[in-house]
Design a protein around this motif. Structure first.
Motif, short mmCIF file in Angstrom:
data_model
loop_
_atom_site.label_atom_id
_atom_site.label_comp_id
_atom_site.label_asym_id
_atom_site.label_seq_id
_atom_site.Cartn_x
_atom_site.Cartn_y
_atom_site.Cartn_z
N ALA A 33 0.78 -1.36 0.15
CA ALA A 33 0.15 0.04 -0.02
C ALA A 33 0.87 1.15 0.07
N ALA A 34 1.81 1.20 0.93
CA ALA A 34 2.85 2.47 0.84
C ALA A 34 3.47 2.56 -0.43
N ALA A 35 3.84 1.55 -1.04
CA ALA A 35 4.56 1.62 -2.27
C ALA A 35 3.84 2.15 -3.45
N LEU A 36 2.36 1.66 -3.45
CA LEU A 36 1.38 2.23 -4.48
C LEU A 36 1.10 3.37 -4.13
N GLY A 37 0.97 3.91 -3.16
CA GLY A 37 0.30 5.35 -3.18
C GLY A 37 -1.24 5.25 -2.97
N HIS A 38 -1.89 6.13 -2.37
CA HIS A 38 -3.28 6.06 -1.96
C HIS A 38 -4.25 5.86 -3.17
N ASN A 39 -3.96 6.39 -4.31
CA ASN A 39 -4.90 6.38 -5.41
C ASN A 39 -4.81 4.78 -5.68
#
Length: 102
Positions: A33-39
């Protein structure tokens, strides 16, 4: 980069036939999740997790780890709509007939 490669490996391992790889990947959901980002968390990761939860061949330990990690995703959400996206997978996990997952 290393982060992108690790993220990709963990995402693929969430659907692995190898229970230990799958469990390890489940413990890395917040990293993903952190690597992908919120969007991308809302648009890609959460639907992917829902798809995995809906599979019938998941073991209890894996589902418990997914539930644990899902509960930690709120800080990665930047809006109320993104936070609401967490409800469906959490609901699915809570409605399973497995007390240890709930």
């Amino acid at each position: 980069s290393k982060t992108v490669k690790k993220r990709t490996v963990y995402i693929e391992e969430l659907k692995s036939d190898n229970p230990s790889l799958k469990l390890n990947a489940a413990s890395k959901i917040t990293f993903i999740a952190a690597a992908l980002g919120h969007n991308r968390l809302k648009e890609e990761l959460i639907p992917y997790i829902i798809e995995i939860i809906d599979e019938m061949d998941n073991d209890i330990e894996f589902l418990s780890k997914v539930a644990e990690q899902m509960a930690e995703l709120k800080p990665y959400c930047k809006s109320i709509n993104e936070t609401y996206a967490l409800i469906e997978p959490l609901y699915k996990l809570a409605s399973l007939d497995q007390p240890t997952v709930r």
